[in-house]
Design a protein around this motif. Structure first.
Motif, short mmCIF file in Angstrom:
data_model
loop_
_atom_site.label_atom_id
_atom_site.label_comp_id
_atom_site.label_asym_id
_atom_site.label_seq_id
_atom_site.Cartn_x
_atom_site.Cartn_y
_atom_site.Cartn_z
N PHE A 133 0.84 -1.28 0.20
CA PHE A 133 -0.12 0.01 0.01
C PHE A 133 0.77 1.18 0.23
O PHE A 133 2.03 1.24 0.63
CB PHE A 133 -1.00 0.07 1.25
N SER A 134 0.47 2.39 -0.68
CA SER A 134 1.00 3.42 -0.43
C SER A 134 0.75 4.13 1.12
O SER A 134 -0.17 3.58 1.64
CB SER A 134 0.27 4.51 -1.44
N HIS A 135 1.42 5.20 1.39
CA HIS A 135 1.28 5.74 2.62
C HIS A 135 -0.20 6.18 2.85
O HIS A 135 -0.82 5.83 3.62
CB HIS A 135 2.22 7.01 2.81
N GLY A 136 -0.77 6.82 1.81
CA GLY A 136 -2.15 7.38 1.92
C GLY A 136 -2.99 6.00 1.99
O GLY A 136 -4.01 6.43 3.02
N GLN A 137 -2.83 5.13 1.34
CA GLN A 137 -3.82 3.81 1.60
C GLN A 137 -3.69 3.20 2.94
O GLN A 137 -4.71 2.90 3.27
CB GLN A 137 -3.40 2.94 0.45
N ARG A 138 -2.39 3.23 3.18
CA ARG A 138 -2.23 2.76 4.74
C ARG A 138 -2.96 3.59 5.62
O ARG A 138 -3.59 3.02 6.76
CB ARG A 138 -0.85 2.73 5.26
N THR A 139 -2.89 4.86 5.60
CA THR A 139 -3.43 5.82 6.63
C THR A 139 -4.89 5.74 6.54
O THR A 139 -5.52 5.74 7.77
CB THR A 139 -3.05 7.40 6.35
N LYS A 140 -5.52 5.58 5.43
CA LYS A 140 -7.16 5.64 5.27
C LYS A 140 -7.50 4.38 6.02
O LYS A 140 -8.48 4.12 6.67
CB LYS A 140 -7.40 5.65 3.87
N THR A 141 -6.70 3.01 5.53
CA THR A 141 -7.28 1.96 6.19
C THR A 141 -7.30 2.00 7.74
O THR A 141 -7.93 1.53 8.50
CB THR A 141 -6.41 0.61 5.73
N ALA A 142 -5.97 2.51 8.12
CA ALA A 142 -5.92 2.57 9.70
C ALA A 142 -6.78 3.41 10.43
O ALA A 142 -7.42 3.09 11.41
CB ALA A 142 -4.44 3.12 10.00
N LEU A 143 -7.49 4.59 9.54
CA LEU A 143 -8.34 5.42 10.15
C LEU A 143 -9.65 4.55 9.90
O LEU A 143 -10.55 4.85 10.94
CB LEU A 143 -8.53 6.74 9.05
N GLY A 144 -9.86 3.78 9.24
CA GLY A 144 -11.14 2.84 9.08
C GLY A 144 -11.27 2.11 10.12
O GLY A 144 -12.28 1.95 10.62
N ARG A 145 -10.08 1.47 10.42
CA ARG A 145 -10.05 0.73 11.55
C ARG A 145 -10.16 1.37 12.92
O ARG A 145 -10.90 0.79 13.87
CB ARG A 145 -8.49 0.19 11.88
#
Length: 242
Positions: A133-145
């Protein structure tokens, strides 16, 4: 509402936090600022129940982080600095797994995760493994969590660091929406423009203590500096390293 009450925390000879007290209220975005080594990360870890203070305590909607840590954790959605995703799980699976850890009913998890995916607009990579994942994709997934269990309180540690312009804009809009829903948002950032645009109140920490806690305009007035960055530096100078 998040409250810190006289928190002290040391690591050997290093006094990271020294009697720190402040409150972050529902329906507001409270900025937590300070230079590196000021005690921000330690404070956030205490609030998230990851560290026990040497003295003092904190409460999350009345739940004591020391004596009732499980209840406090249920009331928090936390986005740490560094996503900590499971790389072999997809974004959907990462969020669903956290939903299970938070005790959501198994019959409701799939619908709730799909709702989060739509809210964060991550459908195009929701079923890809997190590895790569890109940094942005990781951040969005972590925010979803962090949002999947619908917490009243959000603790966001430098959430826009490393994001591109569009991802940053989208995340800021979401933070404002969470505030409008009446949630308590505690927001740590080094980007002064972002802080000035988003935060209702700002708590500046220096040498493990509160240097100043006020609105953006209040901090400007009390420091005599119109520019927020200049006001930040002036507030830091008010606190000596005892």
């Amino acid at each position: 509402m998040i409250q810190a009450c006289g928190i002290h925390k040391s690591f050997g000879e290093v006094h990271a936090v020294r009697g720190l007290s402040f409150a972050a209220h529902d329906g507001k975005i409270t900025g937590l600022l300070g230079p590196n080594g000021a005690g921000k990360s330690t404070t956030l870890r205490v609030l998230c129940t990851l560290l026990k203070p040497d003295q003092g305590t904190a409460t999350i909607d009345g739940a004591d982080v020391v004596t009732d840590g499980l209840s406090a954790r249920r009331k928090i959605g936390s986005l740490p600095h560094g996503s900590g995703l499971y790389p072999r799980l997809t974004a959907r699976e990462n969020i669903a797994y956290y939903a299970r850890l938070c005790g959501l009913d198994r019959d409701d998890i799939a619908d709730r995760v799909e709702e989060i995916i739509k809210t964060l607009d991550i459908g195009d990579f929701a079923d890809r493994r997190a590895k790569g994942f890109s940094h942005g994709q990781r951040t969005k997934t972590a925010l979803g969590r962090a949002l999947v269990h619908d917490p009243q309180n959000l603790i966001l540690d430098e959430p826009t660091t490393g994001l591109d312009v569009m991802a940053t804009r989208s995340l800021r809009e979401l933070i404002v929406k969470l505030k409008a829903e009446g949630r308590c948002v505690l927001f740590s950032s080094h980007v002064m423009q972002e802080v000035a645009a988003l935060c209702d109140d700002i708590c500046i920490i220096a040498h493990g203590k509160i240097a100043i806690h006020d609105s953006v305009d209040g901090i400007r007035e009390r420091t005599g500096r119109e520019d927020l960055e200049d006001a930040f530096v002036a507030a830091i100078a008010m606190v000596g390293d005892e």
